[in-house]
Design a protein around this motif. Structure first.
Motif, PDB file in Angstrom:
ATOM      1  N   ILE A 157     -81.731  12.222 128.864  1.00 10.45           N
ATOM      2  CA  ILE A 157     -83.043  11.721 129.173  1.00 10.45           C
ATOM      3  C   ILE A 157     -83.369  12.095 130.649  1.00 10.45           C
ATOM      4  CG2 ILE A 157     -84.562   9.754 129.238  1.00 10.45           C
ATOM      5  CD1 ILE A 157     -84.434  11.215 126.595  1.00 10.45           C
ATOM      6  N   TYR A 158     -84.135  12.564 131.395  1.00  9.85           N
ATOM      7  CA  TYR A 158     -84.176  12.673 132.864  1.00  9.85           C
ATOM      8  C   TYR A 158     -85.491  11.932 133.313  1.00  9.85           C
ATOM      9  CZ  TYR A 158     -80.396  15.952 132.396  1.00  9.85           C
ATOM     10  OH  TYR A 158     -79.388  16.499 132.228  1.00  9.85           O
ATOM     11  N   THR A 159     -86.457  11.644 132.510  1.00  7.71           N
ATOM     12  CA  THR A 159     -87.475  10.975 133.123  1.00  7.71           C
ATOM     13  C   THR A 159     -88.241   9.911 132.086  1.00  7.71           C
ATOM     14  OG1 THR A 159     -88.079  13.179 134.249  1.00  7.71           O
ATOM     15  CG2 THR A 159     -89.851  11.146 133.849  1.00  7.71           C
ATOM     16  N   MET A 160     -88.515   8.888 132.563  1.00  8.26           N
ATOM     17  CA  MET A 160     -89.002   7.784 131.700  1.00  8.26           C
ATOM     18  C   MET A 160     -90.238   7.390 132.266  1.00  8.26           C
ATOM     19  SD  MET A 160     -85.761   5.687 130.465  1.00  8.26           S
ATOM     20  CE  MET A 160     -86.312   4.793 129.218  1.00  8.26           C
ATOM     21  N   ALA A 199     -97.006   4.668 134.827  1.00  6.45           N
ATOM     22  CA  ALA A 199     -96.072   4.981 135.826  1.00  6.45           C
ATOM     23  C   ALA A 199     -94.990   5.763 135.346  1.00  6.45           C
ATOM     24  CB  ALA A 199     -95.529   3.741 136.598  1.00  6.45           C
ATOM     25  N   ALA A 200     -94.160   6.377 136.067  1.00  3.01           N
ATOM     26  CA  ALA A 200     -93.031   7.116 135.568  1.00  3.01           C
ATOM     27  C   ALA A 200     -91.948   7.307 136.797  1.00  3.01           C
ATOM     28  CB  ALA A 200     -93.349   8.492 135.311  1.00  3.01           C
ATOM     29  N   MET A 201     -90.744   7.460 136.311  1.00  6.20           N
ATOM     30  CA  MET A 201     -89.582   7.528 137.156  1.00  6.20           C
ATOM     31  C   MET A 201     -88.413   8.466 136.692  1.00  6.20           C
ATOM     32  SD  MET A 201     -87.037   4.526 138.304  1.00  6.20           S
ATOM     33  CE  MET A 201     -87.850   3.863 139.682  1.00  6.20           C
ATOM     34  N   THR A 202     -87.823   9.385 137.565  1.00  4.15           N
ATOM     35  CA  THR A 202     -86.741  10.035 137.118  1.00  4.15           C
ATOM     36  C   THR A 202     -85.509   9.399 136.999  1.00  4.15           C
ATOM     37  OG1 THR A 202     -86.425  10.464 139.559  1.00  4.15           O
ATOM     38  CG2 THR A 202     -87.489  12.354 138.452  1.00  4.15           C
ATOM     39  N   PHE A 203     -84.633   9.785 135.983  1.00  3.17           N
ATOM     40  CA  PHE A 203     -83.306   8.942 135.847  1.00  3.17           C
ATOM     41  C   PHE A 203     -82.656   8.817 137.096  1.00  3.17           C
ATOM     42  CE2 PHE A 203     -80.778   7.188 132.548  1.00  3.17           C
ATOM     43  CZ  PHE A 203     -79.539   7.314 132.834  1.00  3.17           C
ATOM     44  N   SER A 204     -82.685   9.468 137.790  1.00  2.00           N
ATOM     45  CA  SER A 204     -81.988   9.334 138.953  1.00  2.00           C
ATOM     46  C   SER A 204     -82.774   8.305 140.031  1.00  2.00           C
ATOM     47  CB  SER A 204     -81.707  10.590 139.801  1.00  2.00           C
ATOM     48  OG  SER A 204     -83.041  11.141 140.406  1.00  2.00           O
ATOM     49  N   GLY A 205     -83.810   8.093 139.725  1.00  2.00           N
ATOM     50  CA  GLY A 205     -84.466   6.877 140.332  1.00  2.00           C
ATOM     51  C   GLY A 205     -85.057   7.576 141.822  1.00  2.00           C
ATOM     52  N   ASP A 206     -84.971   8.773 142.095  1.00  2.00           N
ATOM     53  CA  ASP A 206     -85.232   9.278 143.544  1.00  2.00           C
ATOM     54  C   ASP A 206     -86.857   9.826 143.358  1.00  2.00           C
ATOM     55  OD1 ASP A 206     -83.802  12.550 143.220  1.00  2.00           O
ATOM     56  OD2 ASP A 206     -85.098  11.471 141.972  1.00  2.00           O
ATOM     57  N   SER A 207     -87.342   9.781 142.395  1.00  2.00           N
ATOM     58  CA  SER A 207     -88.999   9.910 142.517  1.00  2.00           C
ATOM     59  C   SER A 207     -89.628   9.247 141.413  1.00  2.00           C
ATOM     60  CB  SER A 207     -89.044  11.567 141.670  1.00  2.00           C
ATOM     61  OG  SER A 207     -88.283  12.309 142.552  1.00  2.00           O
ATOM     62  N   GLU A 222    -108.600  -6.491 132.571  1.00  2.00           N
ATOM     63  CA  GLU A 222    -108.865  -4.957 132.365  1.00  2.00           C
ATOM     64  C   GLU A 222    -107.208  -4.181 132.105  1.00  2.00           C
ATOM     65  OE1 GLU A 222    -112.270  -6.227 133.632  1.00  2.00           O
ATOM     66  OE2 GLU A 222    -110.333  -6.231 134.930  1.00  2.00           O
ATOM     67  N   ASP A 223    -106.363  -4.776 132.348  1.00  2.00           N
ATOM     68  CA  ASP A 223    -104.866  -4.555 132.132  1.00  2.00           C
ATOM     69  C   ASP A 223    -104.534  -4.908 130.603  1.00  2.00           C
ATOM     70  OD1 ASP A 223    -104.216  -5.771 135.320  1.00  2.00           O
ATOM     71  OD2 ASP A 223    -104.334  -3.708 134.863  1.00  2.00           O
ATOM     72  N   THR A 224    -105.191  -5.473 129.947  1.00  2.00           N
ATOM     73  CA  THR A 224    -104.953  -5.892 128.639  1.00  2.00           C
ATOM     74  C   THR A 224    -104.579  -4.439 127.935  1.00  2.00           C
ATOM     75  OG1 THR A 224    -106.067  -8.078 128.703  1.00  2.00           O
ATOM     76  CG2 THR A 224    -105.780  -6.938 126.395  1.00  2.00           C
ATOM     77  N   ALA A 225    -103.677  -4.488 127.105  1.00  2.00           N
ATOM     78  CA  ALA A 225    -103.324  -3.175 126.161  1.00  2.00           C
ATOM     79  C   ALA A 225    -102.125  -3.388 125.601  1.00  2.00           C
ATOM     80  CB  ALA A 225    -103.291  -2.113 127.374  1.00  2.00           C
ATOM     81  N   VAL A 226    -101.738  -2.369 124.991  1.00  2.00           N
ATOM     82  CA  VAL A 226    -100.273  -2.087 124.370  1.00  2.00           C
ATOM     83  C   VAL A 226     -99.823  -1.102 125.374  1.00  2.00           C
ATOM     84  CG1 VAL A 226     -98.989  -1.428 122.553  1.00  2.00           C
ATOM     85  CG2 VAL A 226    -101.128  -2.752 121.833  1.00  2.00           C
ATOM     86  N   TYR A 227     -98.498  -1.779 125.847  1.00  2.00           N
ATOM     87  CA  TYR A 227     -97.949  -0.997 126.930  1.00  2.00           C
ATOM     88  C   TYR A 227     -96.646  -0.157 126.046  1.00  2.00           C
ATOM     89  CZ  TYR A 227    -100.533  -2.619 130.594  1.00  2.00           C
ATOM     90  OH  TYR A 227    -101.511  -2.824 131.582  1.00  2.00           O
ATOM     91  N   TYR A 228     -96.509   1.108 126.457  1.00  2.00           N
ATOM     92  CA  TYR A 228     -95.389   1.875 125.680  1.00  2.00           C
ATOM     93  C   TYR A 228     -94.604   2.482 126.710  1.00  2.00           C
ATOM     94  CZ  TYR A 228     -98.540   1.808 121.607  1.00  2.00           C
ATOM     95  OH  TYR A 228     -99.426   1.496 120.568  1.00  2.00           O
ATOM     96  N   CYS A 229     -93.278   2.571 126.384  1.00  2.00           N
ATOM     97  CA  CYS A 229     -92.349   3.288 127.053  1.00  2.00           C
ATOM     98  C   CYS A 229     -92.170   4.359 126.608  1.00  2.00           C
ATOM     99  CB  CYS A 229     -90.987   2.327 126.940  1.00  2.00           C
ATOM    100  SG  CYS A 229     -89.438   3.005 127.988  1.00  2.00           S
ATOM    101  N   ALA A 230     -91.923   5.621 127.417  1.00  2.00           N
ATOM    102  CA  ALA A 230     -91.473   7.024 126.836  1.00  2.00           C
ATOM    103  C   ALA A 230     -90.319   7.577 127.698  1.00  2.00           C
ATOM    104  CB  ALA A 230     -92.813   7.639 126.955  1.00  2.00           C
ATOM    105  N   ALA A 231     -89.951   8.620 126.982  1.00  2.00           N
ATOM    106  CA  ALA A 231     -88.865   9.350 127.677  1.00  2.00           C
ATOM    107  C   ALA A 231     -89.064  10.779 127.372  1.00  2.00           C
ATOM    108  CB  ALA A 231     -87.582   8.693 127.334  1.00  2.00           C
ATOM    109  N   THR A 232     -88.400  11.622 128.478  1.00  2.00           N
ATOM    110  CA  THR A 232     -88.428  13.276 128.066  1.00  2.00           C
ATOM    111  C   THR A 232     -86.915  13.645 128.742  1.00  2.00           C
ATOM    112  OG1 THR A 232     -89.548  15.164 128.428  1.00  2.00           O
ATOM    113  CG2 THR A 232     -89.602  13.376 130.091  1.00  2.00           C
ATOM    114  N   GLY A 233     -86.356  14.753 128.005  1.00  2.00           N
ATOM    115  CA  GLY A 233     -85.367  15.278 128.491  1.00  2.00           C
ATOM    116  C   GLY A 233     -85.755  16.424 129.932  1.00  2.00           C
TER     117      GLY A 233
END
Length: 124
Positions: free
Chosen positions: A31-34, A49-57, A89-100
């Motif tokens: 997994i490289y991006t979440m 929002a998103a972040m690379t697994f290394s945390g640098d982006s 307006e921030d009321t929602a279901v929040y989901y975590c996602a990941a990709t290789g």
């Protein structure tokens, strides 16, 4: 098999804060991006929002800049979303996602792995 589990949602008053957590399973090698997405009733799932697994982006949607922060603890295999100054307006279901893939994608279809979601409700 990648398994993502979100937690930390709940009910909060406008102006309040919550911190969401997403824990990846031990088999999440590759997994490289979440990222975090949200979906309100009657609306499409949208990028937060998103972040690379290394945390640098990182990337954050314009409508949460200055209020939400994405972070991670690789040692714990956990992604966080710190949400401050929440409004209804921030009321929602929040989901975590990941990709290789190593890219800060902002569209849901680029992420093959998803958590079950956690409800965030902000009262006025």
């Amino acid at each position: 098999q990648v398994r993502l589990v979100e937690s930390g949602g709940g009910l909060v008053q406008a102006g309040g804060s919550l911190r969401l957590s997403c824990t990846a399973s031990a088999l999440s090698v590759g997994i490289y991006t979440m990222g975090w997405f949200r979906q309100a009733p009657g609306r499409e799932r949208e990028f937060v929002a998103a972040m690379t697994f290394s945390g640098d982006s990182t990337a954050v949607a314009d409508f949460v800049k200055g209020r939400f922060t994405i972070a991670q603890d690789n040692a714990k295999g956990t992604l966080y979303l710190q949400m401050n100054n929440l409004n209804p307006e921030d009321t929602a279901v929040y989901y975590c996602a990941a990709t290789g893939r190593l890219k800060l994608y902002k569209t849901p279809h680029e992420y093959p792995y998803w958590g079950q979601g956690t409800q965030v409700t902000v009262s006025s």
